[in-house]
Design an enzyme around this catalytic site. Structure first.
Site, PDB file in Angstrom:
ATOM      1  N   ASN A 110       0.824  -1.161   0.479  1.00  0.00           N
ATOM      2  CA  ASN A 110      -0.016   0.448  -0.385  1.00  0.00           C
ATOM      3  C   ASN A 110       1.342   1.297  -0.328  1.00  0.00           C
ATOM      4  OD1 ASN A 110      -0.420   2.085   2.476  1.00  0.00           O
ATOM      5  ND2 ASN A 110      -0.052   0.057   3.341  1.00  0.00           N
ATOM      6  N   PHE A 114      -2.164   8.625   4.581  1.00  0.00           N
ATOM      7  CA  PHE A 114      -2.657   8.651   5.087  1.00  0.00           C
ATOM      8  C   PHE A 114      -4.130   9.149   4.453  1.00  0.00           C
ATOM      9  CE2 PHE A 114       1.236   9.738   8.475  1.00  0.00           C
ATOM     10  CZ  PHE A 114       1.019   8.479   8.687  1.00  0.00           C
ATOM     11  N   SER A 173       5.572   5.205   8.854  1.00  0.00           N
ATOM     12  CA  SER A 173       4.973   4.823   7.878  1.00  0.00           C
ATOM     13  C   SER A 173       5.387   5.724   6.602  1.00  0.00           C
ATOM     14  CB  SER A 173       3.526   5.762   7.144  1.00  0.00           C
ATOM     15  OG  SER A 173       2.493   5.927   6.130  1.00  0.00           O
ATOM     16  N   ASN A 175       4.750   6.136   3.221  1.00  0.00           N
ATOM     17  CA  ASN A 175       3.951   6.631   2.018  1.00  0.00           C
ATOM     18  C   ASN A 175       4.234   8.591   2.744  1.00  0.00           C
ATOM     19  OD1 ASN A 175       3.989   3.611   1.210  1.00  0.00           O
ATOM     20  ND2 ASN A 175       2.082   3.508   2.585  1.00  0.00           N
ATOM     21  N   THR A 176       3.887   9.132   3.181  1.00  0.00           N
ATOM     22  CA  THR A 176       4.565  10.451   4.301  1.00  0.00           C
ATOM     23  C   THR A 176       5.728  10.535   3.394  1.00  0.00           C
ATOM     24  OG1 THR A 176       2.693  10.106   4.915  1.00  0.00           O
ATOM     25  CG2 THR A 176       3.783  12.223   5.100  1.00  0.00           C
ATOM     26  N   LYS A 214       5.346   3.366  17.859  1.00  0.00           N
ATOM     27  CA  LYS A 214       5.462   2.065  15.781  1.00  0.00           C
ATOM     28  C   LYS A 214       6.727   2.385  15.258  1.00  0.00           C
ATOM     29  CE  LYS A 214       2.214   0.098  13.084  1.00  0.00           C
ATOM     30  NZ  LYS A 214       1.161  -0.423  12.199  1.00  0.00           N
ATOM     31  N   ASN A 243       5.581  -1.780  11.370  1.00  0.00           N
ATOM     32  CA  ASN A 243       5.396  -1.068  10.044  1.00  0.00           C
ATOM     33  C   ASN A 243       5.241  -1.904   9.041  1.00  0.00           C
ATOM     34  OD1 ASN A 243       3.441   0.731   8.863  1.00  0.00           O
ATOM     35  ND2 ASN A 243       3.846   2.832  10.474  1.00  0.00           N
TER      36      ASN A 243
END
Ligand SMILES: Cc1cc2nc3c(=O)[nH]c(=O)nc-3n(C[C@H](O)[C@H](O)[C@H](O)COP(=O)(O)O)c2cc1C
Length: 364
Positions: A110, A114, A173, A175-176, A214, A243
């Site tokens: 993925n 966010f 994460s 993806n940021t 996390k 993650n």
């Protein structure tokens, strides 16, 4: 009931585009009748971070980003639910497609970025269910275009403290852009100091809300040394390991799909996440409990992660392939292992294999 839901929904959901399937699953859960949650074996109860978990199996962050169905998930037998990641302002995330199934690998990639309804809308939903009970954690993150990311986390702690059972500070994460840099020692120290400060400021009106950190499974061991050191010195209440990974194990069969950008989760993450759990456990030295997540798709896998150091576990991608009955299957297997080995609670085996796992070859 759960088996019937799985039997009807799994083939349909797997046939749809992954994100449409996710949306449909959320809609389906909204329609779940108000059944009582299955009664858990008393041996599965876990006390951690000052909270009493009826069982150790949680829903991981990212499934119910907007707190639309936490009560339905609790009714299905999860011991706790983590909503989010929530950011202060709503954001739409990356362009679609951004969610991919790697069927033959039982994995997911993925790059959602966010996407979420923002703090105000999510707070409204959580406030409306505040007296329903159950452990609902709030996973917080920064807006992509934020000029002060640390301030975003602080604002979210202040906003959600009255309705959060615990917080997860998500700095992992992929993806940021740049978010994972918050795991570097100096930045992490500054972030955690301010987050813990915020928690203390709202303590009087909101009580003592545990704060968990996390982390990414892609930290090297020197970076992990720093992260655990900072987490301990700032007295966080626990850590979640881990993650999604940016790595693409050689063993992936869906080599075409594996080229999609984003974080990989599900079965191919299992060995790395188990190793990172054990490495974190030996560094934490019992200072706080750990939550294990990543590719846990059987009772045996759950047991392995607990023996590597997890007091609690969470699931996401394996539910796509195994269905919701996975929750009951894991709980049943854990309870029967305890019975068979004459133990009274899971805490007796937490970390039992951690040292041995850290001596194995690095998983590739
Ligand atoms: C579609 C998707 C969205 C996710 N979104 C988030 C998120 O918003 N925040 C977060 O901390 N983790 C998020 N995750 C990561 C999961 O919480 C979990 O750490 C990871 O997927 C590994 O567990 P699994 O193998 O059981 O899926 C997401 C995972 C997936 C598959």
């Amino acid at each position: 009931m759960i088996r019937a839901f799985d039997a009807l929904s799994l083939p349909l959901l797997r046939w749809l585009d992954a994100e449409d399937a996710h949306r449909l699953a959320i809609h389906g859960l909204k329609l779940l009748p108000p059944i009582r949650p299955p009664k858990d074996d008393a041996k599965l109860a876990v006390r951690a971070f000052g909270l009493n978990f009826p069982n150790p199996v949680g829903m991981a962050a990212g499934f119910d980003k907007n707190a639309e169905v936490p009560d339905a998930l609790l009714r299905l037998g999860f011991g706790f639910v983590e909503i989010g990641t929530v950011t202060p302002r709503p954001q739409s995330g990356n362009p679609r497609p951004r969610l991919f199934r790697l069927e033959r690998d039982e994995a997911v990639i993925n790059r959602m970025g966010f996407n979420n309804d923002g703090a105000e809308a999510v707070l409204r939903r959580l406030a409306a269910r505040a007296n329903h009970g159950g452990i609902v954690g709030v996973n917080v993150g920064a807006n992509k275009d934020s000029s002060d990311r640390v301030a975003d986390y602080v604002k979210l702690i202040e906003t959600f403290a009255p309705v959060a059972s615990y917080f997860t500070v998500n700095v992992s994460s992929p993806n940021t852009p740049g978010l994972r840099n918050l795991q570097q020692a100096a930045q992490l120290d500054d972030l955690l100091a301010k987050v813990i400060d915020a928690r203390e400021r709202v303590r009087e009106k909101a009580g003592d809300t545990p704060v968990l950190l996390k982390i990414a499974p892609d930290l090297d061991l020197t970076e992990l040394d720093d992260v655990v050191h900072v987490a301990r010195s700032r007295r966080v209440d626990g850590m979640i390991v881990a993650n999604t990974t940016l790595a693409r194990p050689q063993t992936l069969r869906e080599s075409h799909r594996a080229k999609e950008q984003g974080g990989l989760s599900g079965r191919p993450l299992f060995r790395l996440a188990t190793r990172m759990m054990a490495e974190t456990y030996v560094r934490a030295e019992g200072a706080f409990p750990l939550v294990g997540v990543g590719g846990i798709d059987t009772g045996g896998a759950a047991l392995t992660r607990i023996r590597a150091g997890a007091s609690l576990i969470q699931l996401y991608s394996p539910l796509v392939y195994k269905g919701l009955r996975l929750v009951e299957d894991i709980k049943r297997d854990l309870a029967s292992t305890l019975l068979r080995t004459g133990r009274d609670q899971l805490s007796e085996i937490v970390g039992a294999d951690a040292a041995a796992i850290t001596a194995e070859d690095w998983p590739v």
